[in-house]
Design a protein around this motif. Structure first.
Motif, PDB file in Angstrom:
ATOM      1  N   ALA A 279       1.654   3.071  -8.396  1.00  0.00           N
ATOM      2  CA  ALA A 279       1.047   2.167  -9.380  1.00  0.00           C
ATOM      3  C   ALA A 279       0.365   0.996  -8.687  1.00  0.00           C
ATOM      4  O   ALA A 279      -0.748   0.592  -9.065  1.00  0.00           O
ATOM      5  N   LEU A 280       0.984   0.443  -7.668  1.00  0.00           N
ATOM      6  CA  LEU A 280       0.402  -0.694  -6.957  1.00  0.00           C
ATOM      7  C   LEU A 280      -0.837  -0.283  -6.163  1.00  0.00           C
ATOM      8  O   LEU A 280      -1.804  -1.039  -6.059  1.00  0.00           O
ATOM      9  N   VAL A 281      -0.819   0.922  -5.607  1.00  0.00           N
ATOM     10  CA  VAL A 281      -1.968   1.400  -4.827  1.00  0.00           C
ATOM     11  C   VAL A 281      -3.150   1.725  -5.733  1.00  0.00           C
ATOM     12  O   VAL A 281      -4.289   1.316  -5.480  1.00  0.00           O
ATOM     13  N   LEU A 282      -2.869   2.453  -6.818  1.00  0.00           N
ATOM     14  CA  LEU A 282      -3.959   2.955  -7.666  1.00  0.00           C
ATOM     15  C   LEU A 282      -4.420   1.955  -8.717  1.00  0.00           C
ATOM     16  O   LEU A 282      -5.586   1.955  -9.098  1.00  0.00           O
ATOM     17  N   MET A 283      -3.527   1.109  -9.213  1.00  0.00           N
ATOM     18  CA  MET A 283      -3.882   0.196 -10.297  1.00  0.00           C
ATOM     19  C   MET A 283      -4.104  -1.238  -9.836  1.00  0.00           C
ATOM     20  O   MET A 283      -4.834  -1.988 -10.480  1.00  0.00           O
ATOM     21  N   ALA A 284      -3.455  -1.625  -8.734  1.00  0.00           N
ATOM     22  CA  ALA A 284      -3.637  -2.988  -8.221  1.00  0.00           C
ATOM     23  C   ALA A 284      -4.485  -3.009  -6.954  1.00  0.00           C
ATOM     24  O   ALA A 284      -4.710  -4.068  -6.378  1.00  0.00           O
ATOM     25  N   ASN A 285      -4.949  -1.820  -6.522  1.00  0.00           N
ATOM     26  CA  ASN A 285      -5.822  -1.709  -5.351  1.00  0.00           C
ATOM     27  C   ASN A 285      -5.208  -2.297  -4.087  1.00  0.00           C
ATOM     28  O   ASN A 285      -5.902  -2.912  -3.275  1.00  0.00           O
ATOM     29  N   LEU A 286      -3.898  -2.113  -3.919  1.00  0.00           N
ATOM     30  CA  LEU A 286      -3.236  -2.633  -2.731  1.00  0.00           C
ATOM     31  C   LEU A 286      -3.232  -1.590  -1.623  1.00  0.00           C
ATOM     32  O   LEU A 286      -3.046  -0.401  -1.888  1.00  0.00           O
ATOM     33  N   PRO A 287      -3.431  -2.012  -0.363  1.00  0.00           N
ATOM     34  CA  PRO A 287      -3.223  -1.085   0.755  1.00  0.00           C
ATOM     35  C   PRO A 287      -1.751  -0.691   0.824  1.00  0.00           C
ATOM     36  O   PRO A 287      -0.883  -1.428   0.351  1.00  0.00           O
ATOM     37  N   MET A 288      -1.481   0.439   1.439  1.00  0.00           N
ATOM     38  CA  MET A 288      -0.138   1.003   1.397  1.00  0.00           C
ATOM     39  C   MET A 288       0.929   0.050   1.945  1.00  0.00           C
ATOM     40  O   MET A 288       2.016  -0.084   1.377  1.00  0.00           O
ATOM     41  N   LYS A 289       0.639  -0.632   3.047  1.00  0.00           N
ATOM     42  CA  LYS A 289       1.638  -1.517   3.644  1.00  0.00           C
ATOM     43  C   LYS A 289       2.037  -2.632   2.679  1.00  0.00           C
ATOM     44  O   LYS A 289       3.214  -2.978   2.553  1.00  0.00           O
ATOM     45  N   LYS A 290       1.046  -3.205   1.982  1.00  0.00           N
ATOM     46  CA  LYS A 290       1.363  -4.266   1.026  1.00  0.00           C
ATOM     47  C   LYS A 290       2.046  -3.703  -0.216  1.00  0.00           C
ATOM     48  O   LYS A 290       2.880  -4.362  -0.826  1.00  0.00           O
TER      49      LYS A 290
END
Length: 279
Positions: free
Chosen positions: A187-198
């Motif tokens: 959800a954070l990667v796909l919806m919040a556009n976060l890189p994986m580490k973050k």
């Protein structure tokens, strides 16, 4: 005979503490998957009642994730706006689920012939289904965002969806004592556009808050807790997450994730088969 039985108990306990280390290791390396093993380890290797095991799991997952989040924070791998957008609805869902939904489940849900679906068995089977779902998320290929500077929620739709996913993750944590990283990270990667580490670091902060909220809400069960055992188990799990975090830059978490996924798939299938056909 007594020596043989006692020897088997020791073997199970050793296997359980090894499992505690692997749980922490998984959290440190890939940020998810490990916490979902905690309840099965407690139930099958330490013979702890399922309901109490979920309370234990909330503390163990919470303290382990806190250590992991602290390590990630030192490296600047936590996105605090995403933590709030996802975390506040999730935290609220944990409290409501633990306070109202879980107590609504009766001790005996139904009986069909010799088969009795108790509350503990229901939670264990639900946990096994969750493991099957988690294995799907971990095994399937996921696109990793490589941008280092991204903004949270480019559209209101993403923000709304992120909050809904937060509520779902909170319900899972509140009901079953699992961290829900397998749901939070995508959800954070796909919806919040976060890189994986973050995304991994942010997920650990959310899991920490959710777990401690659920554990605090179980204050009526605290007198039943074996604190010495809980400290031992948590210490070993923390050792695992510190080990995983220290070598995460050397080993690709994305390559390891399918391996953990298949292992969780086998564990989930084993629990369902054992509880439904080997009782």
């Amino acid at each position: 005979m007594w020596c043989i039985v006692r020897g088997n108990v020791y073997k199970m306990e050793i296997a359980g503490f090894i499992g505690a280390f692997l749980m922490g290791l998984s959290l440190g390396l890939v940020g998810s998957g490990g916490s979902i093993l905690t309840v099965p380890i407690l139930v099958y290797l330490f013979y702890i009642d399922t309901l109490i095991a979920t309370t234990y799991s909330l503390f163990i997952v919470g303290i382990t994730s806190l250590v992991g989040a602290t390590v990630r924070a030192g490296a600047g791998n936590i996105h605090w706006p995403a933590t709030l957008v996802f975390g506040i609805p999730s935290l609220t869902a944990v409290y409501l689920t633990r306070s109202f939904l879980l107590p609504l489940i009766p001790p005996v849900i139904f009986q069909l012939g010799d088969f009795i679906l108790t509350k503990s068995l229901f939670l264990l089977l639900l946990f096994a289904v969750l493991m099957l779902i988690a294995s799907f998320f971990m095994v399937r290929d996921q696109e990793e965002t490589t941008e280092e500077n991204t903004t949270l929620g480019s559209t209101s739709y993403n923000l709304f969806s992120l909050s809904i996913k937060g509520i779902l993750a909170g319900c899972i944590t509140g009901l079953l004592g699992a961290g829900g990283g397998f749901l939070i990270i995508p959800a954070l990667v796909l919806m919040a556009n976060l890189p994986m580490k973050k995304a991994v670091g942010t997920s650990l902060v959310i899991i920490t808050a959710n777990s401690f909220m659920g554990f605090w809400r179980d204050y009526q069960l605290h007198e039943l807790i074996d604190w010495r055992f809980l400290v031992y188990f948590s210490t070993i799990a923390i050792t695992g997450i510190l080990t995983g975090s220290s070598i995460a830059h050397k080993i690709s978490g994305e390559r390891l994730k399918p391996i953990f996924g298949y292992f969780i798939l086998l564990m989930g299938a084993f629990i369902i088969f054992k509880e439904l056909f080997l009782r």
